[in-house]
Design a protein around this motif. Structure first.
Motif, mmCIF file in Angstrom:
data_model
loop_
_atom_site.group_PDB
_atom_site.id
_atom_site.type_symbol
_atom_site.label_atom_id
_atom_site.label_comp_id
_atom_site.label_asym_id
_atom_site.label_seq_id
_atom_site.Cartn_x
_atom_site.Cartn_y
_atom_site.Cartn_z
ATOM 1 N N VAL A 48 30.964 35.818 41.409
ATOM 2 C CA VAL A 48 30.650 36.249 40.044
ATOM 3 C C VAL A 48 31.578 35.556 39.041
ATOM 4 C CG1 VAL A 48 30.506 38.187 38.454
ATOM 5 C CG2 VAL A 48 29.800 38.476 40.848
ATOM 6 N N ALA A 49 32.884 35.722 39.214
ATOM 7 C CA ALA A 49 33.839 35.147 38.273
ATOM 8 C C ALA A 49 35.220 35.138 38.915
ATOM 9 C CB ALA A 49 33.868 35.945 36.973
ATOM 10 N N ALA A 50 36.074 34.256 38.407
ATOM 11 C CA ALA A 50 37.448 34.176 38.893
ATOM 12 C C ALA A 50 38.371 33.839 37.739
ATOM 13 C CB ALA A 50 37.580 33.117 39.989
ATOM 14 N N ILE A 51 39.647 34.193 37.902
ATOM 15 C CA ILE A 51 40.628 33.939 36.855
ATOM 16 C C ILE A 51 41.986 33.649 37.470
ATOM 17 C CG2 ILE A 51 41.242 36.385 36.579
ATOM 18 C CD1 ILE A 51 41.401 35.806 33.522
ATOM 19 N N GLY A 52 42.723 32.746 36.855
ATOM 20 C CA GLY A 52 44.092 32.499 37.256
ATOM 21 C C GLY A 52 44.997 33.546 36.627
ATOM 22 N N ILE A 70 35.660 38.012 32.458
ATOM 23 C CA ILE A 70 36.784 38.351 33.322
ATOM 24 C C ILE A 70 38.070 38.175 32.528
ATOM 25 C CG2 ILE A 70 37.022 36.013 34.297
ATOM 26 C CD1 ILE A 70 37.674 37.377 36.999
ATOM 27 N N SER A 71 38.986 39.114 32.701
ATOM 28 C CA SER A 71 40.271 39.044 32.010
ATOM 29 C C SER A 71 41.340 39.609 32.928
ATOM 30 C CB SER A 71 40.215 39.819 30.694
ATOM 31 O OG SER A 71 39.933 41.183 30.922
ATOM 32 N N ARG A 72 42.589 39.436 32.527
ATOM 33 C CA ARG A 72 43.661 39.942 33.376
ATOM 34 C C ARG A 72 44.825 40.453 32.558
ATOM 35 N NH1 ARG A 72 45.441 35.542 30.527
ATOM 36 N NH2 ARG A 72 47.164 34.404 31.514
ATOM 37 N N ASP A 73 45.570 41.351 33.174
ATOM 38 C CA ASP A 73 46.855 41.819 32.660
ATOM 39 C C ASP A 73 47.871 41.397 33.719
ATOM 40 O OD1 ASP A 73 49.206 43.243 32.088
ATOM 41 O OD2 ASP A 73 48.081 44.874 31.177
ATOM 42 N N TYR A 80 40.048 42.532 35.219
ATOM 43 C CA TYR A 80 38.931 43.313 34.706
ATOM 44 C C TYR A 80 37.664 42.455 34.692
ATOM 45 C CZ TYR A 80 42.964 45.868 32.971
ATOM 46 O OH TYR A 80 44.163 46.528 32.877
ATOM 47 N N LEU A 81 36.546 43.118 34.847
ATOM 48 C CA LEU A 81 35.258 42.461 34.673
ATOM 49 C C LEU A 81 34.433 43.306 33.723
ATOM 50 C CD1 LEU A 81 33.545 40.009 35.586
ATOM 51 C CD2 LEU A 81 32.439 41.560 37.223
#
Length: 122
Positions: A48-52, A70-73, A80-81
């Motif tokens: 679906v999605a990926a993030i560094g 997609i985001s990240r903390d 998060y998606l």
């Protein structure tokens, strides 16, 4: 041992939104990329999605592009998606995964969560 815990799945109507979360704990080695996959009954697991986690670089599937974010903390090691404009074909178990390379093939991810069900009604 790395643990990934997903939350936020549930039932939504077509056109609605849901937000998934995935919290990582344990060693950080080989977990600088976090991703979401999904698997519908009778189908293969689908990227679906990926993030560094450090870089913030993102990669999306064609079906997710424009609808999912997609985001990240980084401090919380949480990804998060945000899923908008949901469609019935988005119905699946959504899995969080962690690895060291931002790729679409699930074989590249070393650690997996147990999954959270997303059901979209028409």
């Amino acid at each position: 041992q790395v643990q990934l815990v997903e939350s936020g799945g549930g039932l939504a109507q077509a056109g609605g939104s849901l937000r998934l979360s995935c919290a990582a704990s344990g060693p950080t080695f080989n977990t600088n990329i976090m991703a979401w996959f999904r698997q519908a009954p009778g189908r293969e697991r689908e990227f679906v999605a990926a993030i560094g986690i450090i870089s913030g670089s993102t990669l999306y599937s064609d079906s997710a592009k424009g609808r999912f974010t997609i985001s990240r903390d980084s401090a919380k090691r949480t990804v998060y998606l945000q899923m908008n404009s949901l469609k019935p074909e988005d119905t699946a178990v959504y899995y969080c995964a962690a690895g060291s390379r931002i790729l679409r093939n699930p074989i590249n991810y070393n650690f997996w969560g147990q999954g959270t069900q997303v059901t979209v009604s028409s």
